[in-house]
Write a protein that holds these residues in place. Structure first.
Motif, mmCIF file in Angstrom:
data_model
loop_
_atom_site.group_PDB
_atom_site.id
_atom_site.type_symbol
_atom_site.label_atom_id
_atom_site.label_comp_id
_atom_site.label_asym_id
_atom_site.label_seq_id
_atom_site.Cartn_x
_atom_site.Cartn_y
_atom_site.Cartn_z
ATOM 1 N N THR A 158 5.486 5.483 -2.119
ATOM 2 C CA THR A 158 4.186 5.103 -1.742
ATOM 3 C C THR A 158 3.271 6.317 -2.252
ATOM 4 N N ILE A 159 2.109 5.990 -3.202
ATOM 5 C CA ILE A 159 1.399 6.918 -3.607
ATOM 6 C C ILE A 159 0.075 6.986 -2.583
ATOM 7 N N ILE A 160 -0.387 7.988 -2.146
ATOM 8 C CA ILE A 160 -1.667 8.091 -1.649
ATOM 9 C C ILE A 160 -2.450 9.148 -2.430
ATOM 10 N N PRO A 161 -3.558 8.722 -3.177
ATOM 11 C CA PRO A 161 -4.382 9.598 -3.949
ATOM 12 C C PRO A 161 -5.296 10.085 -3.248
ATOM 13 N N PHE A 162 -6.057 11.409 -3.580
ATOM 14 C CA PHE A 162 -7.044 11.910 -2.775
ATOM 15 C C PHE A 162 -7.752 12.563 -3.832
ATOM 16 N N SER A 163 -8.986 13.042 -3.720
ATOM 17 C CA SER A 163 -9.623 13.533 -4.888
ATOM 18 C C SER A 163 -11.142 14.122 -4.674
ATOM 19 N N SER A 164 -11.448 15.073 -5.665
ATOM 20 C CA SER A 164 -12.863 15.791 -5.588
ATOM 21 C C SER A 164 -13.545 15.278 -6.839
#
Length: 213
Positions: A158-164
């Motif tokens: 399971t891949i959970i992205p987060f970003s600026s």
């Protein structure tokens, strides 16, 4: 005597409730408490030519420690979840100066370049869930992230992205992560995306995001 026993019993009940409330406060909801998860991130703080007020790619902490924006987000996620933290790094360091960094990022993107990466300090085969953080460079993933996804088999995870970002939002990068992470399950509806201008004051937003799973 009976009154004393009733009073003691009531007091123990109240104290028990207090301890339970304290334990609840300390916990952060996980995607799946039984999963083994790790937090990975790519981040490059600009050391010269800009500052946080101007929306740079860095955060200066209260202790005057300089962190990349995504590094700050990843650090908060690790603090709240207690999951291990690992940095995605290139073998050749990116320049500290903003203008030079922008030029290099532009050249890498136009030539579809794949930077060489250093070995991770974690074994991804041991984890079911991977939080992956990255900045938005020219409305896309940094090319180092292409190197990462093409180098690692994330099937079944399971891949959970987060970003600026600097105003572009996620810029379609979640869909790109889906394409690059073959046979993985990528979170698409609940992705953390924070403007670089807001990073220093986004601690609570990160916490609420984690609780939303």
């Amino acid at each position: 005597m009976k009154k004393i026993l009733v009073l003691i019993s009531s007091l123990l009940f109240v104290l028990s409730g207090c301890f339970q409330a304290d334990n609840t406060k300390e916990s952060i909801t996980k995607v799946n408490p039984n999963d083994k998860a790790v937090i990975l991130y790519f981040s490059k703080p600009e050391m010269n030519g800009s500052d946080t007020v101007a929306g740079a790619s860095r955060v200066v902490t209260e202790n005057e420690e300089i962190l990349g924006n995504v590094e700050q987000l990843a650090t908060w996620i690790a603090e709240d979840t207690k999951y291990p933290l690992a940095k995605i790094e290139t073998t050749e360091n990116y320049p500290d100066d903003h203008e030079v960094l922008v030029d290099q990022a532009t050249t890498e993107r136009s030539s579809d370049f794949r930077p060489e990466l250093k070995p991770l300090n974690v074994d991804l085969t041991e984890y079911d869930t991977i939080y992956i953080g990255y900045p938005i460079w020219w409305s896309d993933l940094p090319m180092a992230m292409y190197s990462f996804f093409e180098k690692n088999d994330l099937a079944g995870k399971t891949i959970i992205p987060f970003s600026s970002h600097g105003g572009s939002g996620l810029a379609g990068t979640v869909e790109t992560v889906e394409k690059l992470s073959k046979d993985a399950s990528v979170e698409t509806s609940n992705v953390l995306s924070i403007s670089r201008d807001d990073i220093p004051n986004s601690r609570k937003e990160v916490e609420n995001w984690l609780k939303s799973f």
